[in-house]
Design a protein around this motif. Sequence first.
Motif, PDB file in Angstrom:
ATOM      1  N   ILE A  92       0.882  -1.164   0.000  1.00 19.03           N
ATOM      2  CA  ILE A  92       0.000   0.000   0.000  1.00 19.03           C
ATOM      3  C   ILE A  92       0.918   1.212   0.000  1.00 19.03           C
ATOM      4  N   GLY A  93       0.865   1.982  -1.080  1.00 21.38           N
ATOM      5  CA  GLY A  93       1.704   3.170  -1.179  1.00 21.38           C
ATOM      6  C   GLY A  93       0.844   4.412  -1.332  1.00 21.38           C
ATOM      7  N   TYR A  94       1.329   5.534  -0.806  1.00 22.55           N
ATOM      8  CA  TYR A  94       0.566   6.779  -0.892  1.00 22.55           C
ATOM      9  C   TYR A  94       1.506   7.970  -0.802  1.00 22.55           C
ATOM     10  N   TRP A  95       1.271   8.963  -1.653  1.00 22.99           N
ATOM     11  CA  TRP A  95       1.978  10.245  -1.622  1.00 22.99           C
ATOM     12  C   TRP A  95       0.913  11.316  -1.705  1.00 22.99           C
ATOM     13  N   ILE A  96       0.984  12.267  -0.853  1.00 22.91           N
ATOM     14  CA  ILE A  96       0.041  13.385  -0.854  1.00 22.91           C
ATOM     15  C   ILE A  96       0.836  14.674  -1.090  1.00 22.91           C
ATOM     16  N   ALA A  97       0.320  15.548  -1.957  1.00 24.99           N
ATOM     17  CA  ALA A  97       0.965  16.843  -2.199  1.00 24.99           C
ATOM     18  C   ALA A  97       0.984  17.634  -0.889  1.00 24.99           C
ATOM     19  N   LYS A  98       2.043  18.355  -0.685  1.00 26.93           N
ATOM     20  CA  LYS A  98       2.288  19.065   0.574  1.00 26.93           C
ATOM     21  C   LYS A  98       1.115  19.952   1.014  1.00 26.93           C
ATOM     22  N   ASP A  99       0.457  20.616   0.069  1.00 25.19           N
ATOM     23  CA  ASP A  99      -0.667  21.499   0.410  1.00 25.19           C
ATOM     24  C   ASP A  99      -1.822  20.761   1.076  1.00 25.19           C
ATOM     25  N   TYR A 100      -1.827  19.438   0.981  1.00 21.28           N
ATOM     26  CA  TYR A 100      -2.958  18.654   1.499  1.00 21.28           C
ATOM     27  C   TYR A 100      -2.570  17.749   2.676  1.00 21.28           C
ATOM     28  N   TRP A 101      -1.359  17.915   3.182  1.00 23.09           N
ATOM     29  CA  TRP A 101      -0.926  17.138   4.343  1.00 23.09           C
ATOM     30  C   TRP A 101      -1.778  17.494   5.562  1.00 23.09           C
ATOM     31  N   GLY A 102      -1.905  16.515   6.462  1.00 21.07           N
ATOM     32  CA  GLY A 102      -2.574  16.752   7.736  1.00 21.07           C
ATOM     33  C   GLY A 102      -4.091  16.807   7.661  1.00 21.07           C
ATOM     34  N   GLN A 103      -4.667  16.394   6.538  1.00 19.53           N
ATOM     35  CA  GLN A 103      -6.118  16.450   6.392  1.00 19.53           C
ATOM     36  C   GLN A 103      -6.753  15.061   6.337  1.00 19.53           C
ATOM     37  N   GLY A 104      -5.956  14.014   6.596  1.00 16.50           N
ATOM     38  CA  GLY A 104      -6.484  12.658   6.649  1.00 16.50           C
ATOM     39  C   GLY A 104      -6.623  11.961   5.300  1.00 16.50           C
ATOM     40  N   TYR A 105      -6.136  12.586   4.229  1.00 10.90           N
ATOM     41  CA  TYR A 105      -6.288  11.971   2.913  1.00 10.90           C
ATOM     42  C   TYR A 105      -5.469  10.688   2.775  1.00 10.90           C
ATOM     43  N   ALA A 106      -4.262  10.671   3.298  1.00 13.84           N
ATOM     44  CA  ALA A 106      -3.420   9.466   3.185  1.00 13.84           C
ATOM     45  C   ALA A 106      -4.072   8.294   3.913  1.00 13.84           C
ATOM     46  N   ALA A 107      -4.588   8.536   5.112  1.00 17.41           N
ATOM     47  CA  ALA A 107      -5.235   7.467   5.876  1.00 17.41           C
ATOM     48  C   ALA A 107      -6.498   6.973   5.166  1.00 17.41           C
ATOM     49  N   GLU A 108      -7.241   7.891   4.581  1.00 16.50           N
ATOM     50  CA  GLU A 108      -8.460   7.520   3.855  1.00 16.50           C
ATOM     51  C   GLU A 108      -8.124   6.660   2.638  1.00 16.50           C
ATOM     52  N   ALA A 109      -7.110   7.076   1.895  1.00 18.07           N
ATOM     53  CA  ALA A 109      -6.690   6.316   0.718  1.00 18.07           C
ATOM     54  C   ALA A 109      -6.131   4.952   1.112  1.00 18.07           C
ATOM     55  N   ALA A 110      -5.291   4.926   2.150  1.00 13.84           N
ATOM     56  CA  ALA A 110      -4.680   3.661   2.594  1.00 13.84           C
ATOM     57  C   ALA A 110      -5.736   2.673   3.072  1.00 13.84           C
ATOM     58  N   ALA A 111      -6.735   3.145   3.799  1.00 16.77           N
ATOM     59  CA  ALA A 111      -7.804   2.253   4.272  1.00 16.77           C
ATOM     60  C   ALA A 111      -8.593   1.681   3.090  1.00 16.77           C
ATOM     61  N   ILE A 130       8.222   2.008   4.721  1.00 19.05           N
ATOM     62  CA  ILE A 130       8.296   3.385   5.205  1.00 19.05           C
ATOM     63  C   ILE A 130       9.652   3.626   5.847  1.00 19.05           C
ATOM     64  N   GLN A 131      10.304   4.706   5.430  1.00 18.13           N
ATOM     65  CA  GLN A 131      11.582   5.051   6.042  1.00 18.13           C
ATOM     66  C   GLN A 131      11.341   5.479   7.495  1.00 18.13           C
ATOM     67  N   PRO A 132      12.258   5.114   8.403  1.00 20.01           N
ATOM     68  CA  PRO A 132      12.040   5.339   9.841  1.00 20.01           C
ATOM     69  C   PRO A 132      11.679   6.768  10.227  1.00 20.01           C
ATOM     70  N   GLY A 133      12.240   7.751   9.553  1.00 19.32           N
ATOM     71  CA  GLY A 133      11.972   9.135   9.916  1.00 19.32           C
ATOM     72  C   GLY A 133      10.636   9.676   9.458  1.00 19.32           C
ATOM     73  N   ASN A 134       9.915   8.905   8.656  1.00 18.41           N
ATOM     74  CA  ASN A 134       8.641   9.362   8.111  1.00 18.41           C
ATOM     75  C   ASN A 134       7.517   9.048   9.110  1.00 18.41           C
ATOM     76  N   LEU A 135       7.461   9.832  10.168  1.00 14.93           N
ATOM     77  CA  LEU A 135       6.520   9.570  11.257  1.00 14.93           C
ATOM     78  C   LEU A 135       5.068   9.677  10.809  1.00 14.93           C
ATOM     79  N   GLY A 136       4.767  10.610   9.904  1.00 17.02           N
ATOM     80  CA  GLY A 136       3.397  10.746   9.416  1.00 17.02           C
ATOM     81  C   GLY A 136       2.914   9.487   8.724  1.00 17.02           C
ATOM     82  N   SER A 137       3.740   8.931   7.838  1.00 19.62           N
ATOM     83  CA  SER A 137       3.355   7.706   7.129  1.00 19.62           C
ATOM     84  C   SER A 137       3.299   6.509   8.070  1.00 19.62           C
ATOM     85  N   ARG A 138       4.153   6.496   9.062  1.00 21.17           N
ATOM     86  CA  ARG A 138       4.117   5.400  10.034  1.00 21.17           C
ATOM     87  C   ARG A 138       2.784   5.426  10.794  1.00 21.17           C
ATOM     88  N   LYS A 139       2.325   6.628  11.146  1.00 17.62           N
ATOM     89  CA  LYS A 139       1.027   6.754  11.840  1.00 17.62           C
ATOM     90  C   LYS A 139      -0.117   6.317  10.930  1.00 17.62           C
TER      91      LYS A 139
END
Length: 183
Positions: A92-111, A130-139
């Motif tokens: 399951i892979g996901y990239w969100i454009a920076k302007d849309y970070w923090g709005q739950g789109y990645a979690a919605e797409a991943a689910a 997921i690279q270890p430093g990518n805390l948002g994607s880990r969450k």
Amino acid sequence: MKTARLEFRKYQDEDFDFLCSLLSDPEVVRFIGNGQTRSREGALEFLYWIYRSYRENPELGLRLLIRSEDDVPIGHAGLVKQTIEGREELEIGYWIAKDYWGQGYAAEAAAALRDYGTEQLGNKRLISLIQPGNLGSRKVAERTGLALEKEIRLSGKDVCVYALETTTIEETQEEQDVKQTRL
């Protein structure tokens, strides 16, 4: 595929400028692959890779994420084949454009991809790399039900392998029958 706020659709040639915007943003690609931005030529190679993945398996590959309310592309996500330590996996892979970070789109797409991969495609195992430093994607992975399985080295980078293992109803019933027999 659709969610409450997103539509998934295959990339088309007219999406190239949006793909370039993702691949040329240092913050977006910081934890993707080698963390380097790509030129327009590199973005074109990436788009051709996406198209090849569609031809190899039309049910898989990265899909453009379109925000339903205004038809604006906000990123991409998909199920992508990976080979990890000699084993073929479905990521399951996901990239969100920076302007849309923090709005739950990645979690919605991943689910949605989790459900599609397990329910529609019948996969019992899905991963996210997921690279270890990518805390948002880990969450996002954890919220989607994936758990940290191990850390590996992949293409010269440390990578966390998050995994989801599902069982079918039949397997669960078989396990229950075995337990009943033992009693």
